[in-house]
Design a protein around this motif. Sequence first.
Motif, PDB file in Angstrom:
ATOM      1  N   TYR A  19       0.834  -1.199   0.000  1.00  0.00           N
ATOM      2  CA  TYR A  19       0.000   0.000   0.000  1.00  0.00           C
ATOM      3  C   TYR A  19       0.872   1.254   0.000  1.00  0.00           C
ATOM      4  CZ  TYR A  19      -3.882   3.084   1.315  1.00  0.00           C
ATOM      5  OH  TYR A  19      -4.823   4.076   1.343  1.00  0.00           O
ATOM      6  N   LYS A  20       1.888   1.266   0.850  1.00  0.00           N
ATOM      7  CA  LYS A  20       2.797   2.406   0.914  1.00  0.00           C
ATOM      8  C   LYS A  20       3.562   2.570  -0.399  1.00  0.00           C
ATOM      9  CE  LYS A  20       3.599   2.693   5.887  1.00  0.00           C
ATOM     10  NZ  LYS A  20       4.614   2.623   6.955  1.00  0.00           N
ATOM     11  N   GLU A  21       3.991   1.471  -0.994  1.00  0.00           N
ATOM     12  CA  GLU A  21       4.705   1.538  -2.271  1.00  0.00           C
ATOM     13  C   GLU A  21       3.817   2.115  -3.366  1.00  0.00           C
ATOM     14  OE1 GLU A  21       6.199  -2.388  -3.144  1.00  0.00           O
ATOM     15  OE2 GLU A  21       7.357  -2.454  -1.269  1.00  0.00           O
ATOM     16  N   TYR A  22       2.578   1.647  -3.443  1.00  0.00           N
ATOM     17  CA  TYR A  22       1.657   2.164  -4.463  1.00  0.00           C
ATOM     18  C   TYR A  22       1.442   3.666  -4.300  1.00  0.00           C
ATOM     19  CZ  TYR A  22       0.223  -2.580  -5.902  1.00  0.00           C
ATOM     20  OH  TYR A  22       0.181  -3.858  -6.376  1.00  0.00           O
ATOM     21  N   HIS A  23       1.281   4.114  -3.051  1.00  0.00           N
ATOM     22  CA  HIS A  23       1.006   5.528  -2.824  1.00  0.00           C
ATOM     23  C   HIS A  23       2.253   6.406  -2.949  1.00  0.00           C
ATOM     24  CE1 HIS A  23      -2.841   3.968  -1.554  1.00  0.00           C
ATOM     25  NE2 HIS A  23      -3.299   5.211  -1.682  1.00  0.00           N
ATOM     26  N   ALA A  24       3.414   5.824  -2.824  1.00  0.00           N
ATOM     27  CA  ALA A  24       4.650   6.587  -3.038  1.00  0.00           C
ATOM     28  C   ALA A  24       4.835   6.913  -4.520  1.00  0.00           C
ATOM     29  CB  ALA A  24       5.855   5.811  -2.506  1.00  0.00           C
ATOM     30  N   ASN A  25       4.218   6.106  -5.375  1.00  0.00           N
ATOM     31  CA  ASN A  25       4.341   6.290  -6.816  1.00  0.00           C
ATOM     32  C   ASN A  25       3.037   5.852  -7.487  1.00  0.00           C
ATOM     33  OD1 ASN A  25       5.492   6.834  -9.281  1.00  0.00           O
ATOM     34  ND2 ASN A  25       6.452   4.827  -9.446  1.00  0.00           N
ATOM     35  N   THR A  27      -0.090   5.201  -9.941  1.00  0.00           N
ATOM     36  CA  THR A  27      -0.122   4.958 -11.385  1.00  0.00           C
ATOM     37  C   THR A  27      -0.512   6.248 -12.106  1.00  0.00           C
ATOM     38  OG1 THR A  27      -2.379   4.110 -11.190  1.00  0.00           O
ATOM     39  CG2 THR A  27      -0.624   2.490 -11.195  1.00  0.00           C
ATOM     40  N   PRO A  28      -0.058   6.417 -13.357  1.00  0.00           N
ATOM     41  CA  PRO A  28      -0.325   7.653 -14.096  1.00  0.00           C
ATOM     42  C   PRO A  28      -1.823   7.978 -14.161  1.00  0.00           C
ATOM     43  CG  PRO A  28       1.303   6.335 -15.258  1.00  0.00           C
ATOM     44  CD  PRO A  28       0.781   5.487 -14.118  1.00  0.00           C
ATOM     45  N   GLY A  29      -2.112   9.223 -13.891  1.00  0.00           N
ATOM     46  CA  GLY A  29      -3.481   9.718 -13.993  1.00  0.00           C
ATOM     47  C   GLY A  29      -4.269   9.714 -12.700  1.00  0.00           C
ATOM     48  N   VAL A  30      -3.841   8.942 -11.715  1.00  0.00           N
ATOM     49  CA  VAL A  30      -4.607   8.839 -10.462  1.00  0.00           C
ATOM     50  C   VAL A  30      -4.729  10.196  -9.787  1.00  0.00           C
ATOM     51  CG1 VAL A  30      -4.594   7.880  -8.116  1.00  0.00           C
ATOM     52  CG2 VAL A  30      -4.139   6.396 -10.067  1.00  0.00           C
ATOM     53  N   ASN A  31      -3.621  10.878  -9.587  1.00  0.00           N
ATOM     54  CA  ASN A  31      -3.672  12.178  -8.913  1.00  0.00           C
ATOM     55  C   ASN A  31      -4.465  13.203  -9.721  1.00  0.00           C
ATOM     56  OD1 ASN A  31      -2.203  11.262  -6.717  1.00  0.00           O
ATOM     57  ND2 ASN A  31      -0.250  11.928  -7.559  1.00  0.00           N
ATOM     58  N   GLU A  32      -4.375  13.135 -11.021  1.00  0.00           N
ATOM     59  CA  GLU A  32      -5.111  14.068 -11.875  1.00  0.00           C
ATOM     60  C   GLU A  32      -6.622  13.861 -11.744  1.00  0.00           C
ATOM     61  OE1 GLU A  32      -0.992  13.921 -13.037  1.00  0.00           O
ATOM     62  OE2 GLU A  32      -2.430  12.291 -12.791  1.00  0.00           O
ATOM     63  N   VAL A  33      -7.055  12.594 -11.694  1.00  0.00           N
ATOM     64  CA  VAL A  33      -8.485  12.303 -11.529  1.00  0.00           C
ATOM     65  C   VAL A  33      -8.976  12.822 -10.176  1.00  0.00           C
ATOM     66  CG1 VAL A  33     -10.201  10.458 -11.279  1.00  0.00           C
ATOM     67  CG2 VAL A  33      -8.487  10.328 -13.091  1.00  0.00           C
ATOM     68  N   ILE A  34      -8.175  12.651  -9.145  1.00  0.00           N
ATOM     69  CA  ILE A  34      -8.549  13.154  -7.816  1.00  0.00           C
ATOM     70  C   ILE A  34      -8.745  14.670  -7.878  1.00  0.00           C
ATOM     71  CG2 ILE A  34      -7.696  13.513  -5.460  1.00  0.00           C
ATOM     72  CD1 ILE A  34      -6.370  10.709  -5.715  1.00  0.00           C
ATOM     73  N   LYS A  35      -7.795  15.368  -8.472  1.00  0.00           N
ATOM     74  CA  LYS A  35      -7.892  16.827  -8.561  1.00  0.00           C
ATOM     75  C   LYS A  35      -9.080  17.254  -9.429  1.00  0.00           C
ATOM     76  CE  LYS A  35      -2.978  17.637  -7.815  1.00  0.00           C
ATOM     77  NZ  LYS A  35      -1.719  18.100  -8.413  1.00  0.00           N
ATOM     78  N   GLU A  36      -9.303  16.555 -10.549  1.00  0.00           N
ATOM     79  CA  GLU A  36     -10.439  16.868 -11.418  1.00  0.00           C
ATOM     80  C   GLU A  36     -11.775  16.636 -10.715  1.00  0.00           C
ATOM     81  OE1 GLU A  36      -9.796  14.420 -14.861  1.00  0.00           O
ATOM     82  OE2 GLU A  36      -8.019  15.572 -15.469  1.00  0.00           O
ATOM     83  N   SER A  37     -11.766  15.835  -9.660  1.00  0.00           N
ATOM     84  CA  SER A  37     -12.973  15.543  -8.885  1.00  0.00           C
ATOM     85  C   SER A  37     -13.174  16.544  -7.753  1.00  0.00           C
ATOM     86  CB  SER A  37     -12.896  14.119  -8.336  1.00  0.00           C
ATOM     87  OG  SER A  37     -12.778  13.194  -9.386  1.00  0.00           O
ATOM     88  N   ASN A  38     -12.415  17.633  -7.800  1.00  0.00           N
ATOM     89  CA  ASN A  38     -12.535  18.727  -6.830  1.00  0.00           C
ATOM     90  C   ASN A  38     -12.117  18.330  -5.419  1.00  0.00           C
ATOM     91  OD1 ASN A  38     -13.501  20.890  -8.567  1.00  0.00           O
ATOM     92  ND2 ASN A  38     -15.293  19.577  -8.818  1.00  0.00           N
ATOM     93  N   ILE A  39     -11.125  17.455  -5.331  1.00  0.00           N
ATOM     94  CA  ILE A  39     -10.555  17.055  -4.046  1.00  0.00           C
ATOM     95  C   ILE A  39      -9.203  17.748  -3.904  1.00  0.00           C
ATOM     96  CG2 ILE A  39      -9.578  15.133  -2.743  1.00  0.00           C
ATOM     97  CD1 ILE A  39     -11.798  13.390  -3.940  1.00  0.00           C
ATOM     98  N   ALA A  40      -9.006  18.364  -2.749  1.00  0.00           N
ATOM     99  CA  ALA A  40      -7.768  19.082  -2.457  1.00  0.00           C
ATOM    100  C   ALA A  40      -7.273  18.680  -1.071  1.00  0.00           C
ATOM    101  CB  ALA A  40      -8.010  20.584  -2.516  1.00  0.00           C
ATOM    102  N   ASN A  41      -6.007  18.983  -0.821  1.00  0.00           N
ATOM    103  CA  ASN A  41      -5.405  18.719   0.502  1.00  0.00           C
ATOM    104  C   ASN A  41      -5.662  17.284   0.973  1.00  0.00           C
ATOM    105  OD1 ASN A  41      -4.342  21.335   0.749  1.00  0.00           O
ATOM    106  ND2 ASN A  41      -6.328  22.074   1.456  1.00  0.00           N
ATOM    107  N   LEU A  81      -5.885  -2.332  -7.611  1.00  0.00           N
ATOM    108  CA  LEU A  81      -4.582  -2.542  -6.952  1.00  0.00           C
ATOM    109  C   LEU A  81      -4.674  -2.434  -5.436  1.00  0.00           C
ATOM    110  CD1 LEU A  81      -2.140  -0.429  -9.173  1.00  0.00           C
ATOM    111  CD2 LEU A  81      -2.241  -2.929  -8.997  1.00  0.00           C
ATOM    112  N   VAL A  82      -5.344  -1.386  -4.955  1.00  0.00           N
ATOM    113  CA  VAL A  82      -5.269  -1.074  -3.523  1.00  0.00           C
ATOM    114  C   VAL A  82      -6.384  -1.669  -2.667  1.00  0.00           C
ATOM    115  CG1 VAL A  82      -3.896   1.010  -3.902  1.00  0.00           C
ATOM    116  CG2 VAL A  82      -6.394   1.192  -3.767  1.00  0.00           C
ATOM    117  N   LYS A  83      -7.561  -1.877  -3.221  1.00  0.00           N
ATOM    118  CA  LYS A  83      -8.671  -2.393  -2.398  1.00  0.00           C
ATOM    119  C   LYS A  83      -8.382  -3.755  -1.774  1.00  0.00           C
ATOM    120  CE  LYS A  83     -12.933  -0.056  -3.544  1.00  0.00           C
ATOM    121  NZ  LYS A  83     -14.323  -0.249  -3.979  1.00  0.00           N
TER     122      LYS A  83
END
Length: 108
Positions: A19-25, A27-41, A81-83
Amino acid sequence: MIKRIGEMIKIKPEGLQKYKEYHANPTPGVNEVIKESNIANYSIYQRGDYMFAYYEYVGEDFQSDMKKMAENPITQDWWDLVKPLMEPLEDRDEGEFWSGMEEVYHLD
């Protein structure tokens, strides 16, 4: 208006390192989808077998944004991957994976 959200889940002991390894890096696009979903901080913390997530929703329609994020193929691949590494809390509300929490104090 900002909506602050706290959630908890258990991590399977054998899944913590992965879990820590996955979140350290992510997969491409994951962070962008989170931001596009109006999630911050967005932050996730770990203590023992428990994970605590905090984020702020800065959009106008939380349910719609969460639905779009859940339907996104990038999100679905990420969750595949993470669930399996997580174990929902026994006292969670129906339909929850991560358990929502009540905010009892906040100071700006």
